[in-house]
Design a protein around this motif. Structure first.
Motif, PDB file in Angstrom:
ATOM      1  N   GLU A 103       0.699  -1.308   0.254  1.00 25.32           N
ATOM      2  CA  GLU A 103       0.527   0.207  -0.670  1.00 25.32           C
ATOM      3  C   GLU A 103       1.235   1.220  -0.026  1.00 25.32           C
ATOM      4  O   GLU A 103       0.932   1.850  -0.640  1.00 25.32           O
ATOM      5  CB  GLU A 103      -0.817   0.160   0.992  1.00 25.32           C
ATOM      6  N   ARG A 104       1.783   0.883   0.428  1.00 21.81           N
ATOM      7  CA  ARG A 104       3.069   2.449   1.119  1.00 21.81           C
ATOM      8  C   ARG A 104       3.784   2.487  -0.132  1.00 21.81           C
ATOM      9  O   ARG A 104       4.919   3.636  -0.340  1.00 21.81           O
ATOM     10  CB  ARG A 104       3.251   2.735   2.194  1.00 21.81           C
ATOM     11  N   SER A 105       4.422   1.300  -0.735  1.00 23.02           N
ATOM     12  CA  SER A 105       5.817   1.068  -2.080  1.00 23.02           C
ATOM     13  C   SER A 105       5.088   1.447  -3.235  1.00 23.02           C
ATOM     14  O   SER A 105       5.372   1.260  -4.146  1.00 23.02           O
ATOM     15  CB  SER A 105       6.727   0.196  -0.838  1.00 23.02           C
ATOM     16  N   LEU A 106       4.321   0.187  -3.398  1.00 17.47           N
ATOM     17  CA  LEU A 106       4.288  -0.363  -4.958  1.00 17.47           C
ATOM     18  C   LEU A 106       2.977   1.099  -4.969  1.00 17.47           C
ATOM     19  O   LEU A 106       3.221   0.877  -6.162  1.00 17.47           O
ATOM     20  CB  LEU A 106       3.803  -1.656  -4.707  1.00 17.47           C
ATOM     21  N   ALA A 107       1.693   0.870  -4.378  1.00 16.19           N
ATOM     22  CA  ALA A 107       0.485   1.358  -4.821  1.00 16.19           C
ATOM     23  C   ALA A 107       1.244   2.635  -5.503  1.00 16.19           C
ATOM     24  O   ALA A 107       0.510   3.324  -6.533  1.00 16.19           O
ATOM     25  CB  ALA A 107      -0.237   1.304  -4.013  1.00 16.19           C
ATOM     26  N   PRO A 108       1.522   3.725  -4.858  1.00 12.20           N
ATOM     27  CA  PRO A 108       1.831   5.045  -5.253  1.00 12.20           C
ATOM     28  C   PRO A 108       2.647   4.676  -6.622  1.00 12.20           C
ATOM     29  O   PRO A 108       2.532   6.304  -7.844  1.00 12.20           O
ATOM     30  CB  PRO A 108       2.824   5.243  -4.010  1.00 12.20           C
ATOM     31  N   ALA A 109       3.913   4.209  -6.400  1.00 13.93           N
ATOM     32  CA  ALA A 109       4.622   3.698  -7.885  1.00 13.93           C
ATOM     33  C   ALA A 109       3.235   3.760  -9.052  1.00 13.93           C
ATOM     34  O   ALA A 109       3.508   4.131  -9.435  1.00 13.93           O
ATOM     35  CB  ALA A 109       5.389   3.196  -7.610  1.00 13.93           C
ATOM     36  N   LYS A 150       8.315   8.850 -14.483  1.00 15.00           N
ATOM     37  CA  LYS A 150       8.672   8.555 -12.927  1.00 15.00           C
ATOM     38  C   LYS A 150       8.294   7.050 -11.807  1.00 15.00           C
ATOM     39  O   LYS A 150       8.725   6.733 -10.823  1.00 15.00           O
ATOM     40  CB  LYS A 150       8.130   9.218 -12.241  1.00 15.00           C
ATOM     41  N   GLY A 151       7.178   7.159 -12.568  1.00 11.49           N
ATOM     42  CA  GLY A 151       5.730   6.106 -11.910  1.00 11.49           C
ATOM     43  C   GLY A 151       6.863   4.568 -11.897  1.00 11.49           C
ATOM     44  O   GLY A 151       7.013   4.293 -11.209  1.00 11.49           O
ATOM     45  N   LEU A 152       7.221   4.258 -13.249  1.00  9.93           N
ATOM     46  CA  LEU A 152       8.262   3.162 -13.140  1.00  9.93           C
ATOM     47  C   LEU A 152       9.575   2.799 -12.286  1.00  9.93           C
ATOM     48  O   LEU A 152       9.859   2.063 -12.068  1.00  9.93           O
ATOM     49  CB  LEU A 152       8.290   2.546 -14.874  1.00  9.93           C
ATOM     50  N   SER A 153      10.429   4.365 -12.890  1.00 12.99           N
ATOM     51  CA  SER A 153      11.119   4.173 -12.128  1.00 12.99           C
ATOM     52  C   SER A 153      11.499   4.050 -10.044  1.00 12.99           C
ATOM     53  O   SER A 153      12.155   3.169  -9.814  1.00 12.99           O
ATOM     54  CB  SER A 153      11.910   5.714 -11.904  1.00 12.99           C
ATOM     55  N   GLN A 154       9.905   4.034  -9.876  1.00 13.87           N
ATOM     56  CA  GLN A 154      10.020   4.824  -8.551  1.00 13.87           C
ATOM     57  C   GLN A 154       9.746   3.544  -7.948  1.00 13.87           C
ATOM     58  O   GLN A 154      10.293   2.409  -7.256  1.00 13.87           O
ATOM     59  CB  GLN A 154       9.091   5.409  -7.933  1.00 13.87           C
ATOM     60  N   LEU A 155       9.026   2.132  -9.072  1.00 11.05           N
ATOM     61  CA  LEU A 155       8.057   0.943  -8.391  1.00 11.05           C
ATOM     62  C   LEU A 155       9.415  -0.181  -8.947  1.00 11.05           C
ATOM     63  O   LEU A 155       9.841  -1.237  -8.214  1.00 11.05           O
ATOM     64  CB  LEU A 155       7.149   0.862  -9.994  1.00 11.05           C
ATOM     65  N   ASP A 156      10.683   0.118 -10.228  1.00  9.38           N
ATOM     66  CA  ASP A 156      11.498  -0.810  -9.681  1.00  9.38           C
ATOM     67  C   ASP A 156      12.349  -0.765  -8.955  1.00  9.38           C
ATOM     68  O   ASP A 156      12.939  -1.490  -7.943  1.00  9.38           O
ATOM     69  CB  ASP A 156      12.235  -0.085 -11.148  1.00  9.38           C
TER      70      ASP A 156
END
Length: 235
Positions: A103-109, A150-156
Motif C-alpha cells: 500500500e505504501r511503496s508499490l501502490a503510489p508508484a 517517474k512511476g516506473l522508476s519509483q516502482l523499479d
C-alpha cells in the motif's frame, strides 16, 4: 445462503479493478469458497449502508458482514481455518508487513504510472467524485501527478525486495501462494485491469510471479475483463 462480495466496477459492470477487492477474491479462491460478486460503484454508498461504512470490499457470509480486505482475510482464517492465509503470531505480523509494503511503496508508484488510464476506466457517473476525493489526497491534479517514467522508476526501486524473495521461491509465501502473495498481487491486478502499461520486463522474476498469479484458480486473474477488452474504452 449464497456468499456475496461487493466488488468495485467501472465503465462496464464486468470490469472489476479494485486492488482490495482482488485481494478478497484471491483469498476466497485460496479457501476454495464459492462467492457471488455484486458490482458496486462509488455513487452507490447507500447499497453498503448495512455494513456501517461506504467502501468495498464487503463480504456477506451468512449472518457475518466483514469489510476491509485484510479483515476479510482474517475472518476467513477464523471461520475456515483450513489452508491458512495469514497465520497467527509472527506469521500474521509478517503478513501485515506485506500489506503496508504494497500500500505504501508499490501502490503510489503504480498509481503515478496508470492514473489517467484508471480515471478513464471509472464509470462516468463516478468520475467527478473520484477526481475530487483522490486529487485531495494527492494534493494535485491527476494530470500533474501522472508521470509513467517517474512511476516506473519509483516502482523499479520499490520492487527490489520482492525480486530478492522471488529469486528464492515461486511465491512470496514459498512453494505455494498465500496471504502475502494476495496482499501484493491485488495492486498488479489493479494495473492489469485498467491499463496496458508494462510494469516490469519479462526478464524480471516479478514478471514470472505475476504470470503464475494470473493463472491461479483456473485463471481467475487472466480471465478477468480488462479495459482494453471493451470496444472504444481504451485510448
Amino acid at each position: 445462503m449464497t456468499r456475496e462480495l461487493y466488488d468495485l466496477c467501472g465503465i462496464d459492470e464486468r470490469l472489476r479493478f479494485s486492488p482490495y477487492c482482488w485481494r478478497a477474491r484471491y483469498a476466497l479462491a485460496h479457501k476454495g469458497l464459492d462467492v457471488q460478486t455484486r458490482p458496486w460503484r462509488f455513487s452507490e454508498k447507500e447499497a453498503l449502508a448495512f455494513s456501517g461504512q461506504g467502501q468495498v470490499p464487503v463480504l456477506v457470509d451468512g449472518d457475518e458482514v466483514v469489510h476491509d480486505s485484510y479483515e476479510i482475510m482474517r475472518y476467513l482464517d477464523r471461520a475456515y481455518p483450513e489452508s491458512p492465509l495469514l497465520g497467527e503470531g509472527p506469521a500474521e505480523a509478517r503478513a501485515r508487513f506485506f500489506k503496508h509494503y504494497a500500500e505504501r511503496s508499490l501502490a503510489p508508484a503504480i498509481l503515478r504510472t496508470v492514473v489517467m488510464d484508471l480515471f478513464n476506466a471509472i464509470h462516468p457517473d463516478d468520475r467527478a467524485y473520484f477526481r475530487e476525493t483522490r486529487e485531495a489526497r494527492l494534493g494535485c491534479s491527476f494530470e500533474e501527478f501522472h508521470s509513467p517514467a517517474k512511476g516506473l522508476s519509483q516502482l523499479d526501486t520499490a520492487l527490489a525486495p520482492l525480486r530478492g524473495r522471488l529469486e528464492e521461491a515461486d511465491f512470496l509465501d514459498g512453494d505455494a501462494p498465500g496471504g502475502a502473495d494476495y496482499l501484493v498481487f491485488g495492486f498488479f491486478m489493479w494495473a492489469h485491469c485498467v491499463s496496458s502499461a508494462d510494469l516490469v520486463s519479462n526478464a524480471d522474476p516479478v514478471y514470472a510471479w505475476r504470470e503464475r498469479m494470473l493463472d491461479l484458480y483456473d485463471g481467475l486473474g487472466r480471465e478477468a475483463l480488462r479495459v482494453t477488452d471493451i470496444e472504444g474504452a481504451y485510448r
